[in-house]
Design an enzyme around this catalytic site. Structure first.
Site, PDB file in Angstrom:
ATOM      1  N   TYR A 271     -34.759 -26.805 -31.192  1.00 52.81           N
ATOM      2  CA  TYR A 271     -34.851 -27.908 -32.025  1.00 52.81           C
ATOM      3  C   TYR A 271     -33.710 -28.892 -32.043  1.00 52.81           C
ATOM      4  O   TYR A 271     -33.486 -30.250 -31.701  1.00 52.81           O
ATOM      5  CB  TYR A 271     -35.398 -27.627 -33.431  1.00 52.81           C
ATOM      6  CG  TYR A 271     -35.233 -28.554 -34.509  1.00 52.81           C
ATOM      7  CD1 TYR A 271     -36.550 -29.341 -34.706  1.00 52.81           C
ATOM      8  CD2 TYR A 271     -34.166 -28.884 -35.319  1.00 52.81           C
ATOM      9  CE1 TYR A 271     -36.318 -30.477 -35.595  1.00 52.81           C
ATOM     10  CE2 TYR A 271     -34.243 -29.726 -36.649  1.00 52.81           C
ATOM     11  CZ  TYR A 271     -35.164 -30.270 -36.543  1.00 52.81           C
ATOM     12  OH  TYR A 271     -35.171 -31.398 -37.632  1.00 52.81           O
TER      13      TYR A 271
ATOM     14  N   LYS B 142     -33.159 -32.856 -30.625  1.00 51.62           N
ATOM     15  CA  LYS B 142     -32.703 -33.992 -31.610  1.00 51.62           C
ATOM     16  C   LYS B 142     -31.434 -34.345 -30.932  1.00 51.62           C
ATOM     17  O   LYS B 142     -31.136 -35.541 -31.177  1.00 51.62           O
ATOM     18  CB  LYS B 142     -32.443 -33.316 -33.064  1.00 51.62           C
ATOM     19  CG  LYS B 142     -33.698 -33.154 -33.558  1.00 51.62           C
ATOM     20  CD  LYS B 142     -34.901 -34.203 -33.668  1.00 51.62           C
ATOM     21  CE  LYS B 142     -35.938 -33.890 -34.818  1.00 51.62           C
ATOM     22  NZ  LYS B 142     -36.844 -35.195 -34.805  1.00 51.62           N
TER      23      LYS B 142
END
Lengths: 344, 344
Positions: free
Chosen positions: B154, B158
């Site tokens: 994740y 990002k």
């Protein structure tokens, strides 16, 4: 394959067939280290050469599991043993392009595959093969410490690698204890291929010789890890690397003028050149002293502990050993030094 | 489809079927904006709903070209016309996991697909459809401004999106002139799904209501872009967002005690909550004034110009308009504010 003698250091090089990878394999072979190479192609100098076939191993999981199996066979290890002293990922590539380029989406995809996927495979293998206190090195790029509007896919991939490095170095990442995670952030490596595509106006003296990297890696591998930590703890890492700036001097004659120029260049370009920027943080889970006599918790249980619970522990050692002491930062230092550094 | 009236603003929402995406589509429909939704599924409230079928459109290029074709048909545009006032990408997902997690490699792959691929498709479409001075919004995550050892995939995805945002906002990215690129870096959005997985100990007052985001987007879209630039130029953006902290107060009664608490919360959590952090930089290629009467160069030629040549131009407008004036920075602000901000 005969059993590897136990006092011999063992190293895995991902991207062992590229220019830097070959230099690393050769360097450590000369230092009597057992070296495995992984790449899309063979490196015959390595003790073990694993040739990833793209058309057979499609996903990172396929690749990682195949390497895992081959390494286990060669290292004659059982499931619980971790044997590698170091894993060095120098796989990667370069493709430029902004959002207006025809190949924009292709460049994003390709850079992801070449830089990020190889790095996450390295992380996967580090979890399974790296000894406690082992060395994990990945390759970022100085350029990706800032915006890269004309090479967007490249910058995105390297930014993701930087984030991976910082995250692996932080508490709770799941790596073996006391591992050291280092990010190499070169500007330009002095490789035949980079010279081939040079415009002719380059200052090759500012490029990083591969021997400089192999020298650093040797210094970092194994027993000297503590030195990296110390340097980092003193906020002195970059200076330390600066001081090994013989690479500039070696490109200059010994006349006084040149020497002066050399010193000036070393000052200005030292970080820009040497590797330019390095992250390293010790990843460590030292047991609190009041629990020192306990057996370490099963790793599976540790993984399931919530971060909140981890925070209730007190980590007494102020040596880059916990989230409380180390923060990772990507940024542009004053004076133009760029890189990932640990700050406390 | 009937021709869209020319004074009607036009907006594309990627991820228009998620909780935030639906809120955005609904909000702008109410404001009489023409809205297209792209997602893996339909949004019937949108004027145009494009349902990406994963099993037919495998690559980002497949997806991007399919959307491109559908948009061209609906917008009845010729190749040279750019008609969208804004492109907002709120597609994404979440999957945790550190390197010891069984699904580590899967999480990296999935997060890449959900967050990064949707964002690069948005960038691709922005190049082709966004008006000069248009608004491009992408969704990062506050968490990815620092290491994310327990959700590595994740964080990597990002971080790559943050890098994309910064790069698109920089000179030479290939976006239409004067576009504004904004990164939303939420902490926790107040969505039904996030409430569903809450442990029960959450302070919902610290979560960002979707209405706060839609309000900001409305403010940013179109003619008020200049306000963002001004706020940013004054290093005041985050304060501006703080000042719109009615979202906290709306969660508190009007008693003095609560009011005090509300103010304190607003102070402590304002940035942590509001969106928490925002990058924006104007991407602009204003012509030097002495060339103002020339026709703009063909875009194809501009793309082929080397960055070195671009640097020989003098960009006279000090409003976030060139690489010389804007640097992007990811970092932790003093006081715990985290985000990507422009600094001059």
């Amino acid at each position: 394959m005969s059993k590897i003698s136990e006092d011999k250091k063992q190293l895995l090089v991902i991207g062992g067939r590229g220019a830097l990878g070959q230099a690393i394999v050769r360097h450590f072979k000369e230092k009597n280290v057992w070296v495995a190479s992984v790449d899309h192609g063979s490196n015959e100098e390595a003790d073990l050469s694993l040739n990833i076939k793209r058309n057979e191993l499609h996903t990172t999981l396929d690749q990682a599991q195949w390497i895992e199996q081959k390494l286990k066979e060669s290292l004659q290890m059982d499931a619980a043993t971790k044997t590698l002293d170091g894993i060095i990922c120098v796989a990667g590539g370069w493709m430029g392009g902004n959002v207006a380029t025809d190949d924009f989406l292709k460049s994003v995809d390709m850079m992801w595959k070449q830089s990020v996927e190889s790095s996450v495979v390295a992380a996967y293998l580090a979890r399974r093969f790296l000894k406690e206190g082992g060395l994990l090195v990945m390759t970022g790029a100085q350029a990706a410490a800032g915006p890269t509007p004309t090479m967007i896919g490249y910058g995105m991939a390297k930014a993701a690698v930087h984030h991976l490095i910082k995250s692996l170095a932080a508490e709770g990442s799941g790596l073996p204890r006391n591992c050291v995670v280092v990010g190499l952030l070169p500007r330009t490596l002095d490789t035949p291929n980079n010279r081939k595509f040079a415009t002719g106006n380059e200052d090759y003296g500012s490029w990083t010789p591969l021997s400089h990297i192999t020298g650093l890696l040797e210094k970092w591998l194994g027993s000297q890890n503590k030195d990296i930590q110390t340097a980092e703890r003193d906020h002195n890492l970059i200076l330390n690397i600066k001081s090994s700036s013989h690479i500039f001097q070696s490109n200059n004659k010994n006349s006084k003028k040149k020497e002066k120029k050399s010193k000036k260049m070393a000052k200005i370009l030292s970080i820009a050149v040497a590797l330019t920027a390095i992250l390293f943080m010790a990843y460590a889970l030292p047991r609190p002293q009041d629990e020192a006599t306990e057996a370490p918790p099963a790793e599976e249980n540790m993984e399931k502990r919530k971060p909140e619970n981890q925070h209730t522990h007190f980590w007494p050692i102020p040596v880059l050993s916990s989230r409380n002491n180390v923060k990772a930062r990507v940024g542009r230092e004053k004076g133009g030094r760029v890189g990932i550094v640990g700050e406390r």
